[in-house]
Write a protein that holds these residues in place. Structure first.
Motif: not given
Length: 192
Positions: A85-111
């Protein structure tokens, strides 16, 4: 004689990753990257060839960073369900807030559009699932495929959080994963 590089490719790619995450994948142009890193557009074209190659190199660089971060976190957490759980919570903190998460989904689309980048994503999934499973190795009856199940639940929780981001992402993820682990370990203990 060639001139020495004033910035390494890695430094330039860090700027490119930042541009993509802050403004979306379409913001990654040689002109914008030149302004962000202080090099000329011609220098960047010489290093990276074309926009498609620049985008791929940028995203491969981002995958390298995620691989390193995942490995470092996996090595530092206790090999217990709470450590998973600690591992995944720490990885989640890299997403930031909702705007950063939404932009990350656009980047994931490129992947997802690029077979080379999809392969990197699949390799990361395998490594993450293995690290998560290792956190359950000492439990009396480790649930079958627990690494994949937990990683899948984590990704689903991130998506559900994004629709109603009323609490901080790490808080939401920790609560969701804690309930998931309690449910699945209880069910696994009941199996004959």
């Amino acid at each position: 004689m060639t001139r020495p590089k004033t910035q390494s490719d890695e430094q330039v790619l860090e700027n490119a990753v930042r541009l993509m995450h802050e403004h979306g994948p379409e913001a990654l142009t040689f002109e914008r990257l030149a302004k962000a890193c202080g090099l000329s557009g011609a220098t960047l074209v010489q290093r990276f060839g074309n926009k498609t190659r620049l985008k791929q190199r940028t995203l491969l660089h981002a995958w390298d960073g995620l691989d390193d971060r995942t490995r470092t976190l996996a090595d530092s957490v206790p090999k217990t369900p709470a450590g998973a759980i600690e591992l995944l919570v720490a990885l989640s903190q890299g997403y930031g807030g909702i705007e950063a998460y939404a932009e990350g989904l656009l980047v994931l689309r490129e992947d997802l559009r690029d077979p080379v980048l999809r392969t990197r994503g699949a390799a990361w999934k395998t490594a993450l699932c293995k690290a998560l499973a290792a956190c359950f190795a000492a439990t009396p009856t480790p649930p079958r495929d627990i690494g994949l199940l937990m990683a899948s639940h984590w990704q689903g929780s991130l998506l559900w959080w994004s629709f109603d981001p009323a609490v901080e992402v790490a808080t939401y993820i920790e609560d969701s994963l804690s309930r998931f682990v309690a449910t699945i370990t209880t069910a696994a203990a009941r199996e004959p």
